[in-house]
Design a protein around this motif. Structure first.
Motif, mmCIF file in Angstrom:
data_model
loop_
_atom_site.group_PDB
_atom_site.id
_atom_site.type_symbol
_atom_site.label_atom_id
_atom_site.label_comp_id
_atom_site.label_asym_id
_atom_site.label_seq_id
_atom_site.Cartn_x
_atom_site.Cartn_y
_atom_site.Cartn_z
ATOM 1 N N GLU A 45 -28.787 19.990 -6.837
ATOM 2 C CA GLU A 45 -29.588 19.705 -8.028
ATOM 3 C C GLU A 45 -30.830 18.874 -7.704
ATOM 4 N N GLY A 46 -30.663 17.889 -6.815
ATOM 5 C CA GLY A 46 -31.770 16.997 -6.514
ATOM 6 C C GLY A 46 -32.760 17.545 -5.506
ATOM 7 N N ARG A 47 -32.262 18.391 -4.562
ATOM 8 C CA ARG A 47 -33.132 18.897 -3.511
ATOM 9 C C ARG A 47 -33.315 20.411 -3.549
ATOM 10 N N GLY A 48 -32.589 21.084 -4.418
ATOM 11 C CA GLY A 48 -32.780 22.516 -4.598
ATOM 12 C C GLY A 48 -32.232 23.386 -3.483
ATOM 13 N N LEU A 95 -29.249 3.331 7.397
ATOM 14 C CA LEU A 95 -30.407 4.051 7.928
ATOM 15 C C LEU A 95 -30.404 5.524 7.544
ATOM 16 N N VAL A 96 -29.235 6.092 7.385
ATOM 17 C CA VAL A 96 -29.140 7.535 7.128
ATOM 18 C C VAL A 96 -29.391 7.871 5.667
ATOM 19 N N PHE A 97 -28.918 7.046 4.741
ATOM 20 C CA PHE A 97 -29.015 7.416 3.323
ATOM 21 C C PHE A 97 -30.452 7.631 2.837
ATOM 22 N N PRO A 98 -31.442 6.851 3.256
ATOM 23 C CA PRO A 98 -32.807 7.160 2.821
ATOM 24 C C PRO A 98 -33.292 8.534 3.274
ATOM 25 N N ALA A 99 -32.674 9.100 4.322
ATOM 26 C CA ALA A 99 -33.072 10.426 4.787
ATOM 27 C C ALA A 99 -32.767 11.502 3.756
ATOM 28 N N TYR A 100 -31.915 11.196 2.776
ATOM 29 C CA TYR A 100 -31.680 12.128 1.669
ATOM 30 C C TYR A 100 -33.007 12.577 1.045
ATOM 31 N N LEU A 101 -33.944 11.640 0.959
ATOM 32 C CA LEU A 101 -35.181 11.907 0.219
ATOM 33 C C LEU A 101 -36.052 12.951 0.907
ATOM 34 N N TRP A 172 -35.118 13.211 -18.990
ATOM 35 C CA TRP A 172 -35.956 12.074 -19.385
ATOM 36 C C TRP A 172 -36.533 11.331 -18.176
ATOM 37 N N PHE A 173 -35.750 11.193 -17.137
ATOM 38 C CA PHE A 173 -36.188 10.397 -15.996
ATOM 39 C C PHE A 173 -36.678 11.238 -14.822
ATOM 40 N N GLY A 174 -36.530 12.539 -14.920
ATOM 41 C CA GLY A 174 -36.993 13.404 -13.847
ATOM 42 C C GLY A 174 -36.250 13.127 -12.556
ATOM 43 N N PRO A 175 -36.941 13.165 -11.418
ATOM 44 C CA PRO A 175 -36.268 12.981 -10.122
ATOM 45 C C PRO A 175 -35.971 11.535 -9.767
ATOM 46 N N ALA A 176 -36.344 10.592 -10.654
ATOM 47 C CA ALA A 176 -36.168 9.174 -10.304
ATOM 48 C C ALA A 176 -34.704 8.832 -10.053
ATOM 49 N N PHE A 177 -33.804 9.421 -10.835
ATOM 50 C CA PHE A 177 -32.382 9.118 -10.660
ATOM 51 C C PHE A 177 -31.904 9.564 -9.288
ATOM 52 N N TRP A 178 -32.297 10.778 -8.890
ATOM 53 C CA TRP A 178 -31.860 11.305 -7.599
ATOM 54 C C TRP A 178 -32.438 10.483 -6.451
ATOM 55 N N THR A 179 -33.576 9.868 -6.668
ATOM 56 C CA THR A 179 -34.163 9.010 -5.630
ATOM 57 C C THR A 179 -33.450 7.666 -5.568
ATOM 58 N N ILE A 181 -30.260 6.725 -6.331
ATOM 59 C CA ILE A 181 -28.886 6.639 -5.837
ATOM 60 C C ILE A 181 -28.817 6.487 -4.316
ATOM 61 N N PRO A 182 -29.505 7.323 -3.514
ATOM 62 C CA PRO A 182 -29.438 7.111 -2.058
ATOM 63 C C PRO A 182 -29.984 5.756 -1.629
ATOM 64 N N LEU A 183 -31.076 5.299 -2.273
ATOM 65 C CA LEU A 183 -31.658 4.018 -1.895
ATOM 66 C C LEU A 183 -30.734 2.862 -2.259
ATOM 67 N N LEU A 184 -30.090 2.945 -3.420
ATOM 68 C CA LEU A 184 -29.140 1.902 -3.804
ATOM 69 C C LEU A 184 -27.947 1.881 -2.856
ATOM 70 N N ASN A 185 -27.482 3.058 -2.472
ATOM 71 C CA ASN A 185 -26.360 3.114 -1.539
ATOM 72 C C ASN A 185 -26.762 2.533 -0.185
ATOM 73 N N ALA A 186 -27.980 2.853 0.280
ATOM 74 C CA ALA A 186 -28.461 2.304 1.545
ATOM 75 C C ALA A 186 -28.548 0.780 1.475
ATOM 76 N N ALA A 187 -29.058 0.261 0.362
ATOM 77 C CA ALA A 187 -29.149 -1.195 0.199
ATOM 78 C C ALA A 187 -27.764 -1.828 0.181
ATOM 79 N N GLY A 188 -26.810 -1.163 -0.466
ATOM 80 C CA GLY A 188 -25.449 -1.691 -0.501
ATOM 81 C C GLY A 188 -24.829 -1.777 0.880
#
Length: 428
Positions: A45-48, A95-101, A172-179, A181-188
């Motif tokens: 859904e997020g990356r098609g 380091l890997v989770f931001p690569a989702y984007l 409503w939020f477009g792709p912001a949500f999909w962006t 989640i990976p960044l929050l997980n990486a920060a965690g």
């Protein structure tokens, strides 16, 4: 020898910093659970990326990490200690989770899945040693492992909730949500890694405790009792995979409404943490191998009970489903509280990483072969998966009971602990 606590109580952690330790474990475990339920929908859904391609890529990366890093993670954890291994596992995933984007094809998905799965392998190889280092009482270990099992389940539930919220709010939020989640997980994971690092510097590994001189996995593979325990536990891990993967298909095969599978899944995510205190009280003072046998019987009863759904109307099936899911969840809660305690008993304190990594292979194998095996059985008959798994679980219960009856005498036998033979419990 330290006196055991009264039944139903747990010894407080021996060391200061237990809150930071528990916080790190919470963040790591929930983050890993979110990955399981979020990843496939994110890539589709997020990356098609097409569903079949994303699924195959995720499986390929995960299996590659299991083959290349499954046992190596245990050796690494024993050599450097559980805290450095936990720090590295968090750093890899941060380091890997931001690569989702930037993932836009199967090759990138394979690389991401490999990195995340390798980090998971390291964490699960280290987490037994982490808990062993912060506790000295078996009941306290049970409580810790029960808590970690609850957090893992909550992480899966949070991942499913995040997926549902993302799908609902995307317009409503477009792709912001999909962006996010990976960044929050990486920060965690980065935060958890810092906590593990700080704890590791405060409690450095003592000299003489590394497993460099133990001879690798020779001692682990020579421990026939441990191999029997691990082999029997494969039935429980396959049952967990079947509940998550084939149950929705089975309910649709019976003509049940679309809302019933997610209700069953959410109920299990709530029931397993809720049953952990019950499982701990029930198991207080009892031998862990006997508790594993009871866990296998409960899970077998829950899965075999799915056969009773055939021919039922929707209200009856839904009510029966609630009862069966609760029985299954009680077995899962009991399993989560004692399995790693047994693994640490086998390890004997010298090779917790190796024993933990070897034990964790059954989860990797179940995740790799479970969906395919269940699909083949389902093609034979819609009820075949539950029959085969119930029989396998009852056989596992017999193995656990045999291991309990034949356990060699030891100083902890009077407290009901599963004690391995001293020459086999330690990797040489």
């Amino acid at each position: 020898m330290q006196q055991a606590n009264r039944p139903g109580t747990a010894e407080p952690p021996r060391r200061a910093g237990s809150r930071a330790f528990l916080t790190a474990m919470v963040v790591d475990t929930i983050g890993a659970g979110v990955w399981v339920t979020f990843s496939l929908l994110y890539f589709t859904e997020g990356r098609g990326i097409p569903l079949s391609a994303a699924g195959a890529a995720l499986s390929t990366g995960s299996v590659a990490a299991l083959v290349l890093g499954g046992l190596a993670a245990g050796s690494f954890a024993d050599r450097v200690g559980p805290y450095p291994a936990a720090v590295l596992s968090c750093a890899i995933r941060a380091l890997v989770f931001p690569a989702y984007l930037w993932a836009d094809g199967p090759a990138q998905v394979v690389a991401i899945a490999f990195g995340v799965s390798l980090g998971d392998r390291l964490y699960w190889a280290a987490h037994g040693g982490l808990v062993a280092g912060i506790t000295s009482d078996e009941q306290a270990r049970r409580r810790f492992f029960a808590l970690l099992n609850s957090l893992r389940t909550m992480g899966l539930g949070l991942g499913a909730l995040a997926v549902a919220v993302g799908a609902a709010l995307e317009r409503w939020f477009g792709p912001a949500f999909w962006t996010a989640i990976p960044l929050l997980n990486a920060a965690g994971f980065a935060f958890a890694g810092v906590l593990f690092w700080r704890l590791g510097t405060r409690f450095p590994r003592r000299r003489g405790t590394t497993a460099v001189e133990t001879g690798g996995y020779r001692g682990v593979f020579a421990n026939r009792r441990f191999l029997a325990f691990t082999g029997a536990t494969l039935a429980l891990t396959l049952a967990s995979v079947a509940f998550e993967s084939i149950l929705p298909i089975y309910l649709r095969w019976l003509g049940m409404p679309l809302w019933l599978p997610p209700v069953a899944y959410v109920l299990s995510c709530l029931a397993i943490p809720a049953f952990q205190p019950v499982a701990l009280r029930w198991g207080s003072g009892r031998a862990p191998m006997r508790l594993m046998a009871r866990s296998a019987v409960l899970i077998a009863a829950g899965l075999a009970g799915f056969l009773l759904l055939v021919g039922r109307d929707v209200p009856t099936a839904a009510l029966l489903m609630v009862v069966l899911v609760l029985v299954f969840s009680l077995g899962e809660a009991l399993f989560g509280a004692v399995a790693m305690v047994i693994v640490l008993d086998f390890a004997g304190g010298s090779a917790a990483g190796r024993y933990g990594a070897c034990y964790q292979l059954v989860w990797g194998v179940a995740g790799a072969v479970g969906p395919g095996l269940n699909t083949v059985l389902f093609a034979v008959s819609g009820t075949a998966p539950w029959l085969v798994l119930a029989v396998a679980l009852l056989a596992a219960a017999l193995v656990y009971r045999h291991l309990d009856r034949t356990a060699p005498p030891g100083p902890d036998r009077s407290r009901g602990r599963a004690v391995a033979h001293p020459r086999r419990a330690r990797a040489r």
